[in-house]
Motif scaffolding. Structure first.
Motif, PDB file in Angstrom:
ATOM      1  N   LEU A  40      26.751 160.556  68.575  1.00 10.59           N
ATOM      2  CA  LEU A  40      28.162 160.774  68.830  1.00 10.59           C
ATOM      3  C   LEU A  40      29.078 159.750  68.183  1.00 10.59           C
ATOM      4  CD1 LEU A  40      27.782 161.591  72.606  1.00 10.59           C
ATOM      5  CD2 LEU A  40      28.144 163.195  70.742  1.00 10.59           C
ATOM      6  N   ALA A  41      28.530 158.666  67.682  1.00 12.33           N
ATOM      7  CA  ALA A  41      29.383 157.583  67.190  1.00 12.33           C
ATOM      8  C   ALA A  41      30.312 158.031  66.076  1.00 12.33           C
ATOM      9  CB  ALA A  41      28.532 156.409  66.711  1.00 12.33           C
ATOM     10  N   ALA A  42      29.842 158.852  65.181  1.00 10.66           N
ATOM     11  CA  ALA A  42      30.699 159.282  64.070  1.00 10.66           C
ATOM     12  C   ALA A  42      31.873 160.109  64.552  1.00 10.66           C
ATOM     13  CB  ALA A  42      29.883 160.088  63.053  1.00 10.66           C
ATOM     14  N   ALA A  43      31.710 160.798  65.662  1.00  9.41           N
ATOM     15  CA  ALA A  43      32.765 161.674  66.157  1.00  9.41           C
ATOM     16  C   ALA A  43      33.905 160.904  66.811  1.00  9.41           C
ATOM     17  CB  ALA A  43      32.183 162.672  67.150  1.00  9.41           C
ATOM     18  N   VAL A  44      33.682 159.642  67.190  1.00 13.98           N
ATOM     19  CA  VAL A  44      34.710 158.917  67.929  1.00 13.98           C
ATOM     20  C   VAL A  44      35.372 157.812  67.120  1.00 13.98           C
ATOM     21  CG1 VAL A  44      33.702 159.418  70.169  1.00 13.98           C
ATOM     22  CG2 VAL A  44      33.034 157.339  68.987  1.00 13.98           C
ATOM     23  N   THR A  81      47.754 166.370  79.495  1.00 16.38           N
ATOM     24  CA  THR A  81      46.822 166.145  80.596  1.00 16.38           C
ATOM     25  C   THR A  81      46.372 164.688  80.512  1.00 16.38           C
ATOM     26  OG1 THR A  81      44.828 166.668  79.336  1.00 16.38           O
ATOM     27  CG2 THR A  81      45.987 168.537  80.398  1.00 16.38           C
ATOM     28  N   LEU A  82      45.691 164.204  81.552  1.00 16.69           N
ATOM     29  CA  LEU A  82      45.154 162.845  81.460  1.00 16.69           C
ATOM     30  C   LEU A  82      44.075 162.763  80.392  1.00 16.69           C
ATOM     31  CD1 LEU A  82      44.975 161.378  85.066  1.00 16.69           C
ATOM     32  CD2 LEU A  82      46.681 161.043  83.288  1.00 16.69           C
ATOM     33  N   LEU A  83      43.402 163.867  80.127  1.00 16.20           N
ATOM     34  CA  LEU A  83      42.395 163.860  79.069  1.00 16.20           C
ATOM     35  C   LEU A  83      43.050 163.678  77.700  1.00 16.20           C
ATOM     36  CD1 LEU A  83      40.017 166.631  80.396  1.00 16.20           C
ATOM     37  CD2 LEU A  83      40.167 164.229  81.025  1.00 16.20           C
ATOM     38  N   VAL A 130      34.278 145.835  67.532  1.00 18.38           N
ATOM     39  CA  VAL A 130      34.957 147.126  67.612  1.00 18.38           C
ATOM     40  C   VAL A 130      34.306 147.867  68.759  1.00 18.38           C
ATOM     41  CG1 VAL A 130      35.554 149.248  66.388  1.00 18.38           C
ATOM     42  CG2 VAL A 130      35.339 147.100  65.126  1.00 18.38           C
ATOM     43  N   THR A 131      35.110 148.476  69.623  1.00 20.90           N
ATOM     44  CA  THR A 131      34.560 149.152  70.788  1.00 20.90           C
ATOM     45  C   THR A 131      35.014 150.604  70.827  1.00 20.90           C
ATOM     46  OG1 THR A 131      34.363 149.095  73.202  1.00 20.90           O
ATOM     47  CG2 THR A 131      36.410 148.245  72.265  1.00 20.90           C
ATOM     48  N   TYR A 132      34.121 151.459  71.316  1.00 15.81           N
ATOM     49  CA  TYR A 132      34.347 152.902  71.357  1.00 15.81           C
ATOM     50  C   TYR A 132      33.938 153.459  72.717  1.00 15.81           C
ATOM     51  CZ  TYR A 132      33.536 152.339  66.270  1.00 15.81           C
ATOM     52  OH  TYR A 132      33.548 151.933  64.968  1.00 15.81           O
ATOM     53  N   ARG A 177      42.305 160.470  75.169  1.00 16.44           N
ATOM     54  CA  ARG A 177      41.970 160.643  73.751  1.00 16.44           C
ATOM     55  C   ARG A 177      42.952 159.863  72.871  1.00 16.44           C
ATOM     56  NH1 ARG A 177      40.364 165.372  74.028  1.00 16.44           N
ATOM     57  NH2 ARG A 177      42.375 166.365  74.318  1.00 16.44           N
ATOM     58  N   GLU A 178      44.243 159.947  73.175  1.00 15.41           N
ATOM     59  CA  GLU A 178      45.259 159.251  72.370  1.00 15.41           C
ATOM     60  C   GLU A 178      45.111 157.735  72.450  1.00 15.41           C
ATOM     61  OE1 GLU A 178      48.887 160.719  74.023  1.00 15.41           O
ATOM     62  OE2 GLU A 178      48.582 162.732  73.225  1.00 15.41           O
TER      63      GLU A 178
END
Length: 188
Positions: A10-14, A44-46, A117-119, A50-51
């Motif tokens: 999933l790292a590439a997606a975030v 929404t809170l979601l 860097v954190t994700y 994301r933002e």
């Protein structure tokens, strides 16, 4: 813990959700800060999570009185962007499973300030055990095709979920994203 395999899928997606911080001075493990934003009409809170590059669970726990789907426009939302660095070597990739966050300690030259860097990440389904341990990336693939394992196809065929194809071609519906990072562990 140094590393877990689920994050590589999933790292590439975030990448857009990354936040970079200078490493704190010795004796401190805190990075980032708390801040607030206001809900915009229709958000929404979601959307806010994301933002702001914050995991959904993190945001919901920090704002228990706000409705995740229908927050009041203009409501203040606490953004929990303060993190405690994991008790692990500060090099490479480190995954904190309980926090659902990846820390990437970038290589630096002696004259550079060390950074992390954190994700926010997802670690899969609650009933699937996340393998723990150290590994390496052994192959990188751009625009991969995903071949759902037999266990996933069998579960879908049981009628509990929608049918799963034998293969998912590259594109927006592919759960691997634009890149697959294969690990040096069996079945990954």
């Amino acid at each position: 813990m140094r590393f877990s395999v689920s994050v590589l899928l999933l790292a590439a997606a975030v990448t857009a959700w990354a936040a970079q911080y200078d490493l704190p001075l010795p004796g401190s493990d805190l990075i980032g800060e708390l801040y607030q934003v206001r809900v915009q009409p229709g958000e929404t809170l979601l959307d806010v999570a994301r933002e702001q590059g914050i995991g959904q669970d993190e945001l919901l726990l920090a704002n228990p009185d706000l409705d995740r789907w229908l927050p009041t426009p203009g409501a203040e939302v606490v953004i929990p962007a303060r993190h405690i660095l994991p008790d692990a070597p500060r090099e490479g990739l480190v995954l904190n499973l309980p926090e659902m966050r990846l820390y990437h300690y970038l290589p630096t030259r002696p004259e550079q300030t060390p950074v992390v860097v954190t994700y926010p990440i997802s670690v899969g389904r609650m009933d699937w055990k996340t393998p723990l341990g150290q590994t390496r990336i052994v192959r990188k693939q751009k625009d991969p095709t995903w071949y759902p394992p037999a266990s996933v196809r069998a579960e879908a065929a049981s009628g509990e979920h929608e049918p799963v194809p034998d293969a998912v071609p590259p594109g927006p519906d592919n759960p691997l994203g634009k890149y697959a990072l294969r690990l040096g562990l069996p079945a990954y």
